[in-house]
Design an enzyme around this catalytic site. Sequence first.
Site, PDB file in Angstrom:
ATOM      1  N   SER A  25     -63.157  20.594  50.843  1.00 50.32           N
ATOM      2  CA  SER A  25     -64.308  19.778  51.228  1.00 50.32           C
ATOM      3  C   SER A  25     -64.029  18.952  52.488  1.00 50.32           C
ATOM      4  O   SER A  25     -62.960  18.379  52.655  1.00 50.32           O
ATOM      5  CB  SER A  25     -64.662  18.845  50.078  1.00 50.32           C
ATOM      6  OG  SER A  25     -65.657  17.930  50.496  1.00 50.32           O
ATOM      7  N   LYS A  49     -69.000  19.804  52.430  1.00 50.66           N
ATOM      8  CA  LYS A  49     -68.791  18.426  52.870  1.00 50.66           C
ATOM      9  C   LYS A  49     -69.273  17.448  51.794  1.00 50.66           C
ATOM     10  O   LYS A  49     -70.315  17.654  51.194  1.00 50.66           O
ATOM     11  CB  LYS A  49     -69.579  18.185  54.168  1.00 50.66           C
ATOM     12  CG  LYS A  49     -69.533  16.744  54.670  1.00 50.66           C
ATOM     13  CD  LYS A  49     -68.147  16.323  55.098  1.00 50.66           C
ATOM     14  CE  LYS A  49     -67.981  14.814  55.165  1.00 50.66           C
ATOM     15  NZ  LYS A  49     -66.569  14.402  55.355  1.00 50.66           N
ATOM     16  N   GLY A  50     -68.510  16.398  51.556  1.00 55.42           N
ATOM     17  CA  GLY A  50     -68.831  15.400  50.533  1.00 55.42           C
ATOM     18  C   GLY A  50     -70.264  14.897  50.623  1.00 55.42           C
ATOM     19  O   GLY A  50     -70.711  14.456  51.679  1.00 55.42           O
ATOM     20  N   ASN A  73     -57.996  11.218  59.425  1.00 55.44           N
ATOM     21  CA  ASN A  73     -59.433  11.206  59.656  1.00 55.44           C
ATOM     22  C   ASN A  73     -60.070  10.045  58.924  1.00 55.44           C
ATOM     23  O   ASN A  73     -59.602   9.615  57.872  1.00 55.44           O
ATOM     24  CB  ASN A  73     -60.076  12.536  59.230  1.00 55.44           C
ATOM     25  CG  ASN A  73     -60.501  12.534  57.772  1.00 55.44           C
ATOM     26  OD1 ASN A  73     -61.551  11.996  57.405  1.00 55.44           O
ATOM     27  ND2 ASN A  73     -59.656  13.104  56.926  1.00 55.44           N
ATOM     28  N   LEU A  77     -67.686   9.980  55.324  1.00 49.62           N
ATOM     29  CA  LEU A  77     -68.662  10.725  54.519  1.00 49.62           C
ATOM     30  C   LEU A  77     -70.018  10.912  55.178  1.00 49.62           C
ATOM     31  O   LEU A  77     -71.057  10.774  54.532  1.00 49.62           O
ATOM     32  CB  LEU A  77     -68.859  10.039  53.155  1.00 49.62           C
ATOM     33  CG  LEU A  77     -67.730  10.222  52.151  1.00 49.62           C
ATOM     34  CD1 LEU A  77     -68.018   9.408  50.892  1.00 49.62           C
ATOM     35  CD2 LEU A  77     -67.554  11.690  51.764  1.00 49.62           C
ATOM     36  N   ASN A 130     -65.584  13.573  44.136  1.00 56.11           N
ATOM     37  CA  ASN A 130     -64.634  12.964  45.052  1.00 56.11           C
ATOM     38  C   ASN A 130     -64.496  11.506  44.640  1.00 56.11           C
ATOM     39  O   ASN A 130     -65.307  10.663  44.997  1.00 56.11           O
ATOM     40  CB  ASN A 130     -65.164  13.091  46.481  1.00 56.11           C
ATOM     41  CG  ASN A 130     -64.295  12.380  47.489  1.00 56.11           C
ATOM     42  OD1 ASN A 130     -63.231  11.851  47.145  1.00 56.11           O
ATOM     43  ND2 ASN A 130     -64.729  12.357  48.723  1.00 56.11           N
ATOM     44  N   CYS A 133     -62.093   9.155  48.156  1.00 53.93           N
ATOM     45  CA  CYS A 133     -62.197   9.108  49.607  1.00 53.93           C
ATOM     46  C   CYS A 133     -61.713   7.764  50.125  1.00 53.93           C
ATOM     47  O   CYS A 133     -62.238   6.722  49.752  1.00 53.93           O
ATOM     48  CB  CYS A 133     -63.640   9.329  50.054  1.00 53.93           C
ATOM     49  SG  CYS A 133     -63.789   9.210  51.827  1.00 53.93           S
ATOM     50  N   GLY A 220     -52.921  17.906  56.314  1.00 53.34           N
ATOM     51  CA  GLY A 220     -52.184  18.893  57.101  1.00 53.34           C
ATOM     52  C   GLY A 220     -50.767  19.093  56.570  1.00 53.34           C
ATOM     53  O   GLY A 220     -50.365  18.446  55.601  1.00 53.34           O
TER      54      GLY A 220
HETATM   55  C1  LIG Z   1     -61.853  15.859  58.506  1.00 56.77           C
HETATM   56  C2  LIG Z   1     -61.674  15.837  57.010  1.00 56.77           C
HETATM   57  C3  LIG Z   1     -62.752  15.478  56.189  1.00 56.77           C
HETATM   58  C4  LIG Z   1     -62.619  15.431  54.802  1.00 56.77           C
HETATM   59  N1  LIG Z   1     -63.708  15.127  54.023  1.00 56.77           N
HETATM   60  C5  LIG Z   1     -63.609  15.194  52.666  1.00 56.77           C
HETATM   61  C6  LIG Z   1     -64.758  14.993  51.824  1.00 56.77           C
HETATM   62  O1  LIG Z   1     -65.879  14.792  52.310  1.00 56.77           O
HETATM   63  N2  LIG Z   1     -64.597  15.052  50.464  1.00 56.77           N
HETATM   64  C7  LIG Z   1     -63.363  15.317  49.903  1.00 56.77           C
HETATM   65  O2  LIG Z   1     -63.267  15.380  48.676  1.00 56.77           O
HETATM   66  N3  LIG Z   1     -62.275  15.541  50.668  1.00 56.77           N
HETATM   67  C8  LIG Z   1     -62.358  15.479  52.033  1.00 56.77           C
HETATM   68  N4  LIG Z   1     -61.230  15.730  52.805  1.00 56.77           N
HETATM   69  C9  LIG Z   1     -59.939  16.014  52.162  1.00 56.77           C
HETATM   70  C10 LIG Z   1     -59.663  17.505  52.062  1.00 56.77           C
HETATM   71  O3  LIG Z   1     -60.640  18.153  51.264  1.00 56.77           O
HETATM   72  C11 LIG Z   1     -58.264  17.764  51.452  1.00 56.77           C
HETATM   73  O4  LIG Z   1     -58.210  17.160  50.176  1.00 56.77           O
HETATM   74  C12 LIG Z   1     -57.145  17.206  52.293  1.00 56.77           C
HETATM   75  O5  LIG Z   1     -57.442  17.287  53.651  1.00 56.77           O
HETATM   76  C13 LIG Z   1     -55.790  17.887  52.032  1.00 56.77           C
HETATM   77  O6  LIG Z   1     -55.817  19.265  52.333  1.00 56.77           O
HETATM   78  P1  LIG Z   1     -55.357  19.880  53.766  1.00 56.77           P
HETATM   79  O7  LIG Z   1     -54.015  19.282  54.101  1.00 56.77           O
HETATM   80  O8  LIG Z   1     -55.327  21.355  53.578  1.00 56.77           O
HETATM   81  O9  LIG Z   1     -56.377  19.445  54.752  1.00 56.77           O
HETATM   82  C14 LIG Z   1     -61.354  15.751  54.212  1.00 56.77           C
HETATM   83  C15 LIG Z   1     -60.277  16.108  55.035  1.00 56.77           C
HETATM   84  C16 LIG Z   1     -60.414  16.157  56.418  1.00 56.77           C
HETATM   85  C17 LIG Z   1     -59.234  16.548  57.268  1.00 56.77           C
END
Ligand SMILES: Cc1cc2nc3c(=O)[nH]c(=O)nc-3n(C[C@H](O)[C@H](O)[C@H](O)COP(=O)(O)O)c2cc1C
Lengths: 307, 262
Positions: A25, A49-50, A73, A77, A130, A133, A220
Site C-alpha cells: 500500500s 493507497k491508504g 516518506n 495519506l 493501516n 501510519c 526500502g
Molecule cells: C511512499 C510510501 C507511501 C506509503 N503509504 C502507505 C499507506 O498509505 N498505507 C500503508 O499501510 N502503508 C504505506 N506505506 C508503507 C508500505 O506499504 C510498506 O509497509 C513499507 O514501505 C515497507 O515495505 P518496503 O520496504 O517494501 O517499501 C507507504 C510506503 C511508502 C514508501
Amino acid sequence: MNEKNINLSIDIQGLKLKNPVIAASGTYGFGREYAEYVDLNDWGGISVKGLTLEERIGNPPPRTVETPSGMLNAIGLQNPGVHAFIQNELPFLRRFDTAVIANVAGNTAEEYATMARILDKADIDAIELNLSCPNVKKGCMAFGSTPEGIFQVVKDVRRETRKPLIVKLTPNVTDITEPAIAAQEAGADILSLINTLLGMVIDIHTRKPVLANNTGGLSGPAVRPVAVRMVYQVAQAVSIPVIGMGGITSGKDAIEFILAGASAVMVGTWNFADPACVKKITEEIKAYMIRYDISDLKELVGKVEIY
Amino acid sequence: MTKWNSGIVLENKRIRSTDIYIMKVRLKGDVDPSYPGQFVNIRCSKGTDPLLRRPISILRFDPAENIFEIVYEVRGKGTQYLSLLKQGEDLDVLGPLGNRFCLKEEYERIAVVGGGIGIFPLIHLLESLPEKVFADVFFGFRDSDRILWEILPKKDNIKLYISTDDKSFGYGGFITDLFKENTSDKKYDAVYTCGPKPMMKIVAEACMAKDIECFVSLEERMACGIGACLGCACRVQTENDKIGYGHVCKDGPVFNARKVVL
Ligand SMILES: Cc1cc2nc3c(=O)[nH]c(=O)nc-3n(C[C@H](O)[C@H](O)[C@H](O)COP(=O)(O)O)c2cc1C
Ligand SMILES: Cc1cc2nc3c(=O)[nH]c(=O)nc-3n(C[C@H](O)[C@H](O)[C@H](O)COP(=O)(O)OP(=O)(O)OC[C@H]3O[C@@H](n4cnc5c(N)ncnc54)[C@H](O)[C@@H]3O)c2cc1C
Ligand code: FES
C-alpha cells in the site's frame, strides 16, 4: 521438479492469491499508474493507497528523501476517500486477474468501522487496516501502538465485515508480539508487517529537517533485517497467517520472509527502482523451488531452522 | 509504441572543465515520442544505493533514430554514477514522463527565462520552435565557464540574453533583472521559465502583473516519477480557491503560473 508442477498459489483465510507477491500500500497508487509499465496480472494482489473516509490532501512538501538503501516518506495519506475509490478506481483494477486489497486508515475507531461497512459491500478481496501510519497527527499510530487501541478498532471493524481482515502492524513499538496478539484476539484473519520505521534526516546547512513533516517513515532494503526479525517473532506468537514486507527487492528476499513465517509478501519501495520487479521476483521464487525440489510454496512457510 | 525502459549509451562526455555532462542514448524498440518539457527517470545504480531513480529533463529527441540526449550536472551519488557510464553500457530509463510546454498555434512572440540546470528543458522547447515564432531568451549562469555555448540554440528567430552571477560574461547580476529591463515595453504571448524557485517566482509575478500567460517548470524530490507515490507534491490553487497539492511528475513538471503557488 519442473516449472509446470510448481504451485505458487495460496488461500490465506479466504484471500485467494495466485502467487504470493503483493504490491504494498502507498507505493502502487491504484495500480493504474503502473499499468503502462507492468502487466498488472503479474501480481498476486495489489494493496491500494491508504484510504480514509473523506478525501485528504496530504502533507506539505518535501515529502520524501532518500537515505542509504532506503527512503523516508511523509505523504500524509493523500487520497480521494473511500467512496471515490470504489467509484473511480476499483472498476479499472477489477479488469485484471489480481486480488484487490483496500488499505484503510481512520481517525477514530468509528471511522474504521464505517469504512469497513462500506467496503464490505464493494468488490474487493480483503480489507487491510493501516493502524500504523506514522505521518498523520491524529489516529492511526495512536491506535496502532497500544494493544488496547488495536483490540478496540479490530473488534469494531470485525463486526462490520466478513471480508478477510488484515491488520497491518507498526514496527515502532518495543514488543511487536503484543499488538499482534491483540489483533488476533479481536478477530483479525491475517497480520501484515512491517509498516515504516519512524526516522529523520537533517540538512546540516539549513539546520532544518529535510521533510516538511520533520519526521517520516523509513522503507526500502535498509529496513529488511528488522522486518524479517519482526515477522519471525510474530509468526511464532500467533496462529493466524502473516504477510511479510520491508525492503524486498528479489525472490531471495521474499524467500527470507517466507522462511521467517510469512505466507505471502508485499513489495513497496523497490517498485520505484524497478517497476517490473514483480515478474523477476516470482521467477526467482520459482527457481529457488526448483533448486530445492519444493512443489508447493506452503511447504516453506516458517521453515527457518533456528539455532 | 511503448514507454522507454532501456537504452544504450552512445556518448557521455564532460563539457570542457565543468561538472556538466552531455549524454546521448539510443533507445531499444519502438518507442513513444517525447515533447519539450518532459523528463526521464533514470536508474543510477546496479544495486540499492542510490535507491531511487533520478529525474533529468530531455534535451533533445530524434524520433528517426530513437536517440535522446540529456545534460546533467554532477551533484551527488546518482549523477556521479551517470558520469562514469561508458559508451555501449546499458541505461535503465523510464520515460518520457510528465506533461509538456504548451505552445499555442497562434503564438508569435515568446520569452524564455532559465537559470542553471533549468535551461535544459527550455532548449528542447527552443529547438522545436516554429520559424514564425520569435523568442527572447534569458539564461543565467554561475560563471562564464558554465555558459553552455555547445548547446545554446543559434537561430534567426531566437535572441539570446546572458547573465553570469560572478559578472564574468554578459550582464553581471540576476537574470530576472535583465529580463525585466528588456521586456518592460514588450508584449509576449507567453513566457516559459525553469530554474531556481525564487527566479521563477519573480518571472511569474512580473507576467501575471501584465496579464501574460506564464508557464513554470517545477522541480521536486521524486520517488516513482509516474504519479503513484504522491511524493513530489507542489502547492496548487484548486477550483474553489483552496490550496491543494498537485504532483510534479504527473500533473507537471510544467504548470500554468496562475495555478501553482511558488
Ligand atoms: C511512499 C510510501 C507511501 C506509503 N503509504 C502507505 C499507506 O498509505 N498505507 C500503508 O499501510 N502503508 C504505506 N506505506 C508503507 C508500505 O506499504 C510498506 O509497509 C513499507 O514501505 C515497507 O515495505 P518496503 O520496504 O517494501 O517499501 C507507504 C510506503 C511508502 C514508501
Ligand atoms: C523534473 C526534473 C527535471 C530535472 N532535470 C535536470 C536536468 O536536465 N539536468 C540536471 O542536471 N538536473 C536535473 N534535475 C535535478 C536532478 O534530478 C538532481 O540534481 C539529481 O536528482 C541529483 O541526484 P544526485 O544523486 O546526483 O544528488 P543527491 O545526492 O541526491 O543530491 C544532491 C543535491 O541535489 C538536491 N536534489 C536531489 N534531488 C533533487 C530534486 N529532484 N530536485 C531538486 N534538488 C534535488 C539535494 O537536495 C542535494 O542537495 C531535474 C529534476 C527534476 C525534478
Ligand atoms: S514522484 Fe511519485 S508521484 Fe511523483
